[in-house]
Design an enzyme around this catalytic site. Structure first.
Site, PDB file in Angstrom:
ATOM      1  N   LYS A  31       0.935  -1.226  -0.217  1.00  0.00           N
ATOM      2  CA  LYS A  31       0.075  -0.258  -0.082  1.00  0.00           C
ATOM      3  C   LYS A  31       0.912   1.283  -0.099  1.00  0.00           C
ATOM      4  O   LYS A  31       2.156   1.220   0.346  1.00  0.00           O
ATOM      5  CB  LYS A  31      -0.968  -0.041   1.245  1.00  0.00           C
ATOM      6  CG  LYS A  31      -1.826  -1.282   1.202  1.00  0.00           C
ATOM      7  CD  LYS A  31      -2.861  -1.219   2.484  1.00  0.00           C
ATOM      8  CE  LYS A  31      -3.938  -2.540   2.324  1.00  0.00           C
ATOM      9  NZ  LYS A  31      -4.597  -2.398   3.528  1.00  0.00           N
TER      10      LYS A  31
ATOM     11  N   ASN B 145      -1.608  -0.243   7.268  1.00  0.00           N
ATOM     12  CA  ASN B 145      -1.045  -1.452   7.597  1.00  0.00           C
ATOM     13  C   ASN B 145      -0.313  -2.052   6.319  1.00  0.00           C
ATOM     14  O   ASN B 145       0.107  -3.622   6.382  1.00  0.00           O
ATOM     15  CB  ASN B 145      -2.200  -2.338   7.984  1.00  0.00           C
ATOM     16  CG  ASN B 145      -3.411  -2.561   7.054  1.00  0.00           C
ATOM     17  OD1 ASN B 145      -3.301  -2.216   5.808  1.00  0.00           O
ATOM     18  ND2 ASN B 145      -4.401  -3.377   7.475  1.00  0.00           N
TER      19      ASN B 145
HETATM   20  P1  RTP Z   1      -6.711  -6.305   3.410  1.00  0.00           P
HETATM   21  O1  RTP Z   1      -8.124  -6.573   2.891  1.00  0.00           O
HETATM   22  O2  RTP Z   1      -6.043  -4.839   3.102  1.00  0.00           O
HETATM   23  O3  RTP Z   1      -5.572  -7.378   3.215  1.00  0.00           O
HETATM   24  O4  RTP Z   1      -6.841  -6.122   5.028  1.00  0.00           O
HETATM   25  P2  RTP Z   1      -7.483  -7.065   5.684  1.00  0.00           P
HETATM   26  O5  RTP Z   1      -8.619  -8.145   4.940  1.00  0.00           O
HETATM   27  O6  RTP Z   1      -6.952  -7.585   6.845  1.00  0.00           O
HETATM   28  O7  RTP Z   1      -8.813  -6.224   6.301  1.00  0.00           O
HETATM   29  P3  RTP Z   1     -10.186  -5.641   5.932  1.00  0.00           P
HETATM   30  O8  RTP Z   1     -11.157  -5.910   6.849  1.00  0.00           O
HETATM   31  O9  RTP Z   1     -10.546  -6.108   4.326  1.00  0.00           O
HETATM   32  O10 RTP Z   1     -10.162  -4.027   5.428  1.00  0.00           O
HETATM   33  C1  RTP Z   1      -9.638  -3.527   4.406  1.00  0.00           C
HETATM   34  C2  RTP Z   1      -8.470  -2.487   4.870  1.00  0.00           C
HETATM   35  O11 RTP Z   1      -9.294  -1.208   5.274  1.00  0.00           O
HETATM   36  C3  RTP Z   1      -8.454  -0.745   6.301  1.00  0.00           C
HETATM   37  N1  RTP Z   1      -9.426  -0.671   7.339  1.00  0.00           N
HETATM   38  N2  RTP Z   1      -9.255   0.238   8.223  1.00  0.00           N
HETATM   39  N3  RTP Z   1     -11.560   0.634  11.416  1.00  0.00           N
HETATM   40  C4  RTP Z   1     -10.524   0.931  10.473  1.00  0.00           C
HETATM   41  O12 RTP Z   1      -9.832   1.927  10.551  1.00  0.00           O
HETATM   42  C5  RTP Z   1     -10.195   0.008   9.383  1.00  0.00           C
HETATM   43  N4  RTP Z   1     -10.800  -1.018   9.282  1.00  0.00           N
HETATM   44  C6  RTP Z   1     -10.183  -1.690   7.961  1.00  0.00           C
HETATM   45  C7  RTP Z   1      -7.265  -1.510   6.577  1.00  0.00           C
HETATM   46  O13 RTP Z   1      -6.192  -0.817   5.537  1.00  0.00           O
HETATM   47  C8  RTP Z   1      -7.670  -2.594   5.991  1.00  0.00           C
HETATM   48  O14 RTP Z   1      -6.439  -3.388   5.553  1.00  0.00           O
END
Ligand code: RTP
Ligand code: MG
Length: 145
Positions: free
Chosen positions: A16, A123
């Site tokens: 990112k 992240n």
């Molecule tokens: P990614 O899709 O980026 O691999 O990450 P992930 O599955 O661990 O997380 P996801 O729930 O799919 O969320 C996508 C991205 O959104 C941002 N996020 N911010 N509450 C918050 O501030 C929040 N929640 C999610 C993060 O950048 C996350 O990776």
């Protein structure tokens, strides 16, 4: 494929804008390769609102959606297709928990990330979460691959 060859599995990894900005692209790709996965395609690009709306369709309407899109538009992204048996869960395991404060040491987010006090979790990486997501996301970021 014979009994001695692995199943080819592919995932979409994104370094990112925070990871590219901090000069961590090489360190992140190093970890993917050191784990034993192969880089099948790599491209540095600027995302567009349309690409991100498609990529993050599952998050549309959530409070962090707009800040997330703004963050993902804040600089270049390194898009990577990584390959190898088990690479989809394997990269998620390398990446660690979504929240870098909670992510375990030894993971990309746990070792290299932290809370920067901003509206969205910066992240460092994205990794596809299922074979269906991987196919969909690779088609979005690497049309024609
Ligand atoms: P990614 O899709 O980026 O691999 O990450 P992930 O599955 O661990 O997380 P996801 O729930 O799919 O969320 C996508 C991205 O959104 C941002 N996020 N911010 N509450 C918050 O501030 C929040 N929640 C999610 C993060 O950048 C996350 O990776
Ligand atoms: Mg996700």
């Amino acid at each position: 494929a014979d009994a001695l060859s692995e199943t080819i599995e592919r995932t979409l990894v994104l370094v990112k804008p925070d990871g590219v900005r901090r000069g961590l692209s090489g360190e992140i790709l190093r970890r993917v390769e050191a784990k034993g996965y192969t880089l099948a395609a790599v491209q540095l690009l600027d995302a567009t609102p349309e690409l991100l709306a498609a990529h993050y369709a599952e998050h549309e309407g959530k409070p962090f959606f707009a800040p997330l899109v703004d963050f993902m538009l804040s600089g270049p992204i390194l898009a990577v297709v990584a390959e190898g048996q088990g690479v989809i869960p394997g990269f998620r395991s390398l990446a660690g928990a979504t929240d870098p404060t909670a992510a375990a040491p030894g993971t990309i987010r746990g070792d290299l990330g932290r809370d920067w006090g901003l509206k969205v979790q910066q992240n460092l990486v994205h990794g596809s979460d299922s074979p269906e997501s991987a196919a969909r996301e690779i088609a979005l970021w690497f049309p024609g691959l």
